[in-house]
Design a protein around this motif. Structure first.
Motif, PDB file in Angstrom:
ATOM      1  N   LYS A  47       0.847  -1.185   0.000  1.00  0.00           N
ATOM      2  CA  LYS A  47       0.000   0.000   0.000  1.00  0.00           C
ATOM      3  C   LYS A  47       0.887   1.240   0.000  1.00  0.00           C
ATOM      4  N   GLY A  48       1.187   1.728  -1.175  1.00  0.00           N
ATOM      5  CA  GLY A  48       2.020   2.912  -1.300  1.00  0.00           C
ATOM      6  C   GLY A  48       1.280   4.008  -2.037  1.00  0.00           C
ATOM      7  N   SER A  49       1.984   4.686  -2.880  1.00  0.00           N
ATOM      8  CA  SER A  49       1.426   5.787  -3.655  1.00  0.00           C
ATOM      9  C   SER A  49       0.549   5.259  -4.793  1.00  0.00           C
ATOM     10  N   VAL A  50      -0.579   5.912  -5.011  1.00  0.00           N
ATOM     11  CA  VAL A  50      -1.488   5.566  -6.100  1.00  0.00           C
ATOM     12  C   VAL A  50      -1.182   6.463  -7.293  1.00  0.00           C
ATOM     13  N   LEU A  51      -1.210   5.865  -8.473  1.00  0.00           N
ATOM     14  CA  LEU A  51      -1.019   6.602  -9.722  1.00  0.00           C
ATOM     15  C   LEU A  51      -2.389   6.920 -10.294  1.00  0.00           C
ATOM     16  N   LEU A  52      -2.663   8.208 -10.549  1.00  0.00           N
ATOM     17  CA  LEU A  52      -3.911   8.634 -11.170  1.00  0.00           C
ATOM     18  C   LEU A  52      -3.595   9.116 -12.577  1.00  0.00           C
ATOM     19  N   VAL A  53      -4.183   8.452 -13.563  1.00  0.00           N
ATOM     20  CA  VAL A  53      -3.869   8.712 -14.968  1.00  0.00           C
ATOM     21  C   VAL A  53      -5.083   9.325 -15.662  1.00  0.00           C
ATOM     22  N   THR A  54      -4.879  10.446 -16.313  1.00  0.00           N
ATOM     23  CA  THR A  54      -5.909  11.043 -17.145  1.00  0.00           C
ATOM     24  C   THR A  54      -5.742  10.478 -18.546  1.00  0.00           C
ATOM     25  N   MET A  55      -6.778   9.809 -19.029  1.00  0.00           N
ATOM     26  CA  MET A  55      -6.732   9.175 -20.346  1.00  0.00           C
ATOM     27  C   MET A  55      -7.318  10.122 -21.398  1.00  0.00           C
ATOM     28  N   PRO A  56      -6.959   9.935 -22.668  1.00  0.00           N
ATOM     29  CA  PRO A  56      -7.438  10.835 -23.712  1.00  0.00           C
ATOM     30  C   PRO A  56      -8.799  10.470 -24.300  1.00  0.00           C
ATOM     31  N   GLN A  57      -9.634   9.768 -23.554  1.00  0.00           N
ATOM     32  CA  GLN A  57     -10.949   9.390 -24.077  1.00  0.00           C
ATOM     33  C   GLN A  57     -12.022   9.655 -23.036  1.00  0.00           C
ATOM     34  N   ASP A  58     -13.265   9.633 -23.487  1.00  0.00           N
ATOM     35  CA  ASP A  58     -14.400   9.835 -22.601  1.00  0.00           C
ATOM     36  C   ASP A  58     -14.675   8.577 -21.792  1.00  0.00           C
TER      37      ASP A  58
END
Length: 111
Positions: A47-58
């Protein structure tokens, strides 16, 4: 912040197992097409850092009828490698690390 097991998928990138998931229901802004799809990733065994990714689609459940393109495991693997290169340390406890997927070629290939 940790990912829930329900709805998450496992992926192995360079010998390390990660858990990733797309939010099941869109946020209000995602439903209106004002915000893109987001993917959350974390290392599966700690349980470490979470990666939040913004994707280029709806988001697939948007209300405006925008075309939904599935998130492929190969895209998730590529963005994990990109985030690691940018300094994401999934094993260390920290605030969420944010990045954007820049691959615009989200179109599924047609035979």
């Amino acid at each position: 912040m940790a990912l829930t097991k329900k709805g998450s998928r496992l992926i192995t990138v360079d010998g390390v197992v990660y858990k990733w998931r797309v939010r099941g229901r869109p946020t209000y802004a995602q439903a209106l097409g004002e915000r893109p799809l987001a993917v959350a990733v974390e290392q599966a065994d700690c349980k470490g850092s979470v990666l939040l990714v913004t994707m280029p689609q709806d988001h697939p459940s948007n209300w405006i009828g925008g075309r939904s393109v599935p998130v492929l495991p190969s895209q998730v693997a590529a963005v994990i490698r990109k985030a690691l290169g940018e300094g994401w340390r999934p094993g260390q406890s920290a605030t969420a690390f944010r990045t954007t997927a820049t691959d615009a070629s989200q179109e599924p290939s047609t035979p």
